[in-house]
Design a protein around this motif. Sequence first.
Motif, PDB file in Angstrom:
ATOM      1  N   LEU A  19       0.816  -1.216   0.000  1.00  0.00           N
ATOM      2  CA  LEU A  19       0.000   0.000   0.000  1.00  0.00           C
ATOM      3  C   LEU A  19       0.849   1.265   0.000  1.00  0.00           C
ATOM      4  CD1 LEU A  19      -2.992   0.915   0.046  1.00  0.00           C
ATOM      5  CD2 LEU A  19      -2.782   1.109   2.529  1.00  0.00           C
ATOM      6  N   HIS A  20       2.018   1.215   0.604  1.00  0.00           N
ATOM      7  CA  HIS A  20       2.873   2.404   0.665  1.00  0.00           C
ATOM      8  C   HIS A  20       3.333   2.866  -0.714  1.00  0.00           C
ATOM      9  CE1 HIS A  20       5.759  -0.914   0.442  1.00  0.00           C
ATOM     10  NE2 HIS A  20       6.645  -0.048   0.012  1.00  0.00           N
ATOM     11  N   LEU A  21       3.172   2.047  -1.729  1.00  0.00           N
ATOM     12  CA  LEU A  21       3.573   2.389  -3.089  1.00  0.00           C
ATOM     13  C   LEU A  21       2.502   3.190  -3.829  1.00  0.00           C
ATOM     14  CD1 LEU A  21       5.087  -1.082  -4.100  1.00  0.00           C
ATOM     15  CD2 LEU A  21       6.320   0.950  -3.286  1.00  0.00           C
ATOM     16  N   TYR A  22       1.343   3.372  -3.211  1.00  0.00           N
ATOM     17  CA  TYR A  22       0.202   4.012  -3.866  1.00  0.00           C
ATOM     18  C   TYR A  22      -0.111   5.359  -3.227  1.00  0.00           C
ATOM     19  CZ  TYR A  22      -0.564  -0.550  -6.027  1.00  0.00           C
ATOM     20  OH  TYR A  22      -0.410  -1.708  -6.742  1.00  0.00           O
ATOM     21  N   ASP A  23      -0.717   6.235  -4.010  1.00  0.00           N
ATOM     22  CA  ASP A  23      -1.046   7.589  -3.554  1.00  0.00           C
ATOM     23  C   ASP A  23      -2.392   7.581  -2.830  1.00  0.00           C
ATOM     24  OD1 ASP A  23      -1.205  10.291  -3.149  1.00  0.00           O
ATOM     25  OD2 ASP A  23      -1.515  10.812  -5.258  1.00  0.00           O
ATOM     26  N   LYS A  25      -3.490   9.290  -0.268  1.00  0.00           N
ATOM     27  CA  LYS A  25      -4.035  10.588   0.143  1.00  0.00           C
ATOM     28  C   LYS A  25      -4.888  11.239  -0.943  1.00  0.00           C
ATOM     29  CE  LYS A  25      -0.512  11.790   3.562  1.00  0.00           C
ATOM     30  NZ  LYS A  25       0.540  12.753   3.963  1.00  0.00           N
ATOM     31  N   ASN A  26      -4.652  10.896  -2.183  1.00  0.00           N
ATOM     32  CA  ASN A  26      -5.387  11.511  -3.289  1.00  0.00           C
ATOM     33  C   ASN A  26      -6.332  10.518  -3.969  1.00  0.00           C
ATOM     34  OD1 ASN A  26      -4.264  14.263  -3.332  1.00  0.00           O
ATOM     35  ND2 ASN A  26      -2.342  13.183  -3.704  1.00  0.00           N
ATOM     36  N   MET A 116      -4.726   1.243   7.920  1.00  0.00           N
ATOM     37  CA  MET A 116      -3.569   1.652   7.121  1.00  0.00           C
ATOM     38  C   MET A 116      -3.936   2.705   6.086  1.00  0.00           C
ATOM     39  SD  MET A 116      -1.683  -2.001   6.407  1.00  0.00           S
ATOM     40  CE  MET A 116      -0.457  -1.281   5.309  1.00  0.00           C
ATOM     41  N   ALA A 117      -5.182   2.689   5.621  1.00  0.00           N
ATOM     42  CA  ALA A 117      -5.618   3.598   4.548  1.00  0.00           C
ATOM     43  C   ALA A 117      -6.290   4.852   5.083  1.00  0.00           C
ATOM     44  CB  ALA A 117      -6.577   2.846   3.616  1.00  0.00           C
ATOM     45  N   LYS A 118      -6.069   5.189   6.355  1.00  0.00           N
ATOM     46  CA  LYS A 118      -6.836   6.236   7.043  1.00  0.00           C
ATOM     47  C   LYS A 118      -6.707   7.619   6.410  1.00  0.00           C
ATOM     48  CE  LYS A 118      -3.147   6.798  10.486  1.00  0.00           C
ATOM     49  NZ  LYS A 118      -2.548   8.010   9.903  1.00  0.00           N
ATOM     50  N   ASP A 119      -5.662   7.871   5.612  1.00  0.00           N
ATOM     51  CA  ASP A 119      -5.463   9.193   5.028  1.00  0.00           C
ATOM     52  C   ASP A 119      -6.125   9.363   3.665  1.00  0.00           C
ATOM     53  OD1 ASP A 119      -3.932  10.070   7.201  1.00  0.00           O
ATOM     54  OD2 ASP A 119      -2.084   9.271   6.340  1.00  0.00           O
ATOM     55  N   ALA A 140     -19.565   7.641  -9.799  1.00  0.00           N
ATOM     56  CA  ALA A 140     -20.180   8.930  -9.481  1.00  0.00           C
ATOM     57  C   ALA A 140     -19.187   9.914  -8.856  1.00  0.00           C
ATOM     58  CB  ALA A 140     -21.365   8.720  -8.535  1.00  0.00           C
ATOM     59  N   GLN A 141     -18.225   9.413  -8.095  1.00  0.00           N
ATOM     60  CA  GLN A 141     -17.289  10.302  -7.400  1.00  0.00           C
ATOM     61  C   GLN A 141     -16.295  10.970  -8.350  1.00  0.00           C
ATOM     62  OE1 GLN A 141     -17.629  11.113  -3.976  1.00  0.00           O
ATOM     63  NE2 GLN A 141     -19.503  10.073  -4.621  1.00  0.00           N
ATOM     64  N   GLY A 142     -15.877  10.251  -9.380  1.00  0.00           N
ATOM     65  CA  GLY A 142     -14.920  10.821 -10.319  1.00  0.00           C
ATOM     66  C   GLY A 142     -13.556  11.100  -9.716  1.00  0.00           C
ATOM     67  N   GLN A 143     -13.168  10.333  -8.710  1.00  0.00           N
ATOM     68  CA  GLN A 143     -11.879  10.475  -8.039  1.00  0.00           C
ATOM     69  C   GLN A 143     -10.966   9.303  -8.389  1.00  0.00           C
ATOM     70  OE1 GLN A 143     -11.127  13.038  -6.035  1.00  0.00           O
ATOM     71  NE2 GLN A 143     -13.015  13.792  -5.084  1.00  0.00           N
ATOM     72  N   ASN A 144      -9.668   9.489  -8.144  1.00  0.00           N
ATOM     73  CA  ASN A 144      -8.754   8.360  -8.268  1.00  0.00           C
ATOM     74  C   ASN A 144      -9.193   7.251  -7.323  1.00  0.00           C
ATOM     75  OD1 ASN A 144      -7.158   9.904 -10.010  1.00  0.00           O
ATOM     76  ND2 ASN A 144      -5.852  10.621  -8.346  1.00  0.00           N
ATOM     77  N   VAL A 145      -9.028   6.012  -7.757  1.00  0.00           N
ATOM     78  CA  VAL A 145      -9.481   4.850  -6.980  1.00  0.00           C
ATOM     79  C   VAL A 145      -8.342   3.863  -6.787  1.00  0.00           C
ATOM     80  CG1 VAL A 145     -10.985   2.810  -7.001  1.00  0.00           C
ATOM     81  CG2 VAL A 145     -11.885   5.036  -7.729  1.00  0.00           C
ATOM     82  N   ILE A 146      -8.194   3.398  -5.550  1.00  0.00           N
ATOM     83  CA  ILE A 146      -7.327   2.265  -5.250  1.00  0.00           C
ATOM     84  C   ILE A 146      -8.205   1.155  -4.696  1.00  0.00           C
ATOM     85  CG2 ILE A 146      -5.422   1.380  -3.850  1.00  0.00           C
ATOM     86  CD1 ILE A 146      -4.406   4.317  -3.679  1.00  0.00           C
ATOM     87  N   LEU A 147      -8.206   0.022  -5.363  1.00  0.00           N
ATOM     88  CA  LEU A 147      -8.893  -1.166  -4.867  1.00  0.00           C
ATOM     89  C   LEU A 147      -7.892  -1.933  -4.012  1.00  0.00           C
ATOM     90  CD1 LEU A 147     -10.664  -2.226  -8.193  1.00  0.00           C
ATOM     91  CD2 LEU A 147     -11.613  -0.862  -6.316  1.00  0.00           C
ATOM     92  N   GLY A 148      -8.082  -1.867  -2.691  1.00  0.00           N
ATOM     93  CA  GLY A 148      -7.098  -2.404  -1.762  1.00  0.00           C
ATOM     94  C   GLY A 148      -7.493  -3.778  -1.239  1.00  0.00           C
ATOM     95  N   CYS A 149      -6.732  -4.769  -1.595  1.00  0.00           N
ATOM     96  CA  CYS A 149      -7.016  -6.147  -1.174  1.00  0.00           C
ATOM     97  C   CYS A 149      -6.401  -6.408   0.207  1.00  0.00           C
ATOM     98  CB  CYS A 149      -6.440  -7.136  -2.179  1.00  0.00           C
ATOM     99  SG  CYS A 149      -7.121  -6.967  -3.847  1.00  0.00           S
ATOM    100  N   ALA A 150      -7.215  -6.911   1.123  1.00  0.00           N
ATOM    101  CA  ALA A 150      -6.716  -7.215   2.467  1.00  0.00           C
ATOM    102  C   ALA A 150      -5.740  -8.383   2.455  1.00  0.00           C
ATOM    103  CB  ALA A 150      -7.883  -7.513   3.408  1.00  0.00           C
ATOM    104  N   ALA A 151      -5.913  -9.284   1.468  1.00  0.00           N
ATOM    105  CA  ALA A 151      -5.021 -10.440   1.308  1.00  0.00           C
ATOM    106  C   ALA A 151      -5.079 -11.342   2.542  1.00  0.00           C
ATOM    107  CB  ALA A 151      -3.597  -9.995   0.978  1.00  0.00           C
ATOM    108  N   TRP A 152      -4.092 -12.202   2.693  1.00  0.00           N
ATOM    109  CA  TRP A 152      -4.039 -13.096   3.854  1.00  0.00           C
ATOM    110  C   TRP A 152      -2.673 -12.959   4.491  1.00  0.00           C
ATOM    111  CZ3 TRP A 152      -7.037 -15.703   7.047  1.00  0.00           C
ATOM    112  CH2 TRP A 152      -6.457 -16.649   7.890  1.00  0.00           C
ATOM    113  N   LYS A 153      -2.611 -12.207   5.589  1.00  0.00           N
ATOM    114  CA  LYS A 153      -1.346 -11.971   6.288  1.00  0.00           C
ATOM    115  C   LYS A 153      -0.279 -11.471   5.313  1.00  0.00           C
ATOM    116  CE  LYS A 153      -2.504 -15.323   9.867  1.00  0.00           C
ATOM    117  NZ  LYS A 153      -2.122 -16.530  10.623  1.00  0.00           N
ATOM    118  N   ASP A 154      -0.692 -10.497   4.498  1.00  0.00           N
ATOM    119  CA  ASP A 154       0.127  -9.819   3.489  1.00  0.00           C
ATOM    120  C   ASP A 154       0.394 -10.650   2.232  1.00  0.00           C
ATOM    121  OD1 ASP A 154       0.254  -7.440   4.869  1.00  0.00           O
ATOM    122  OD2 ASP A 154       2.231  -7.822   5.732  1.00  0.00           O
TER     123      ASP A 154
END
Length: 241
Positions: A19-23, A25-26, A116-119, A140-154
């Motif tokens: 996740l740290h590789l993705y933006d 905040k935006n 982890m995605a709180k920002d 509808a939002q028209g914002q950048n989207v990150i689909l974040g997979c919880a995965a299994w213990k990373d």
Amino acid sequence: MTEQNERPSLEVCLSPALLHLYDVKNSVVVIIDVLRATSTICTALYNGAAKVIPVASVEECVNIGRQLGAITAGERDGKIAEGLVHGNSPFEYPRDFVEGKTLVLTTTNGTKLLHMAKDAIQIITGSFPNISAVCDYLVAQGQNVILGCAAWKDRVNMEDALFAGAVVSRIRQHFSMNCDSALAAETLYHAASSDLYEFMKKASHFQRLARYGLEKDIRYCLTPDGANVLPLLKNGELIAG
């Protein structure tokens, strides 16, 4: 329709460890934990729960539940966590039990990624039972989207990648997509889409939950739109949007 380079971006993060590789905040971040946290969250809200409070630890779950007089629930490694009465099965939260109540929930993977995605601009949760609500909201939002997979213990898992791919398949025409993870997830989804349940039998988490006799949970969590509400994170609480 706007030009491709003017559209918001659509990306897939296949593990919290990336996740740290993705933006964040935006972006609007979709937390995906198909088996079973985000399926259970939308089900509880669909059945009238006032809110779901996601927490990281069992101790925090118990303490908040005691303070609020709330339902405390959660799992570790697919089983009800020690010290809690209720687990992570969507079938534990019918309307006659959960309506009007607060659910405090801790899970192995999903609640960790939420924090982890709180920002993010906004956090929502998604799974097959609320896929249409998720897709409609993102378009509808028209914002950048990150689909974040919880995965299994990373470790990357099948079910979260499949859901991410299903979302990509539905909404990609509204976004700019320059993300190999998104392309891979979409390809995986198309390979599996004729029978997700049968395809998932190969997956490690299917086999883990099946050992506990939870095939009914798995089938529900892979079925579209059975609990089609939009869980939005507001002030640390998930509410029906």
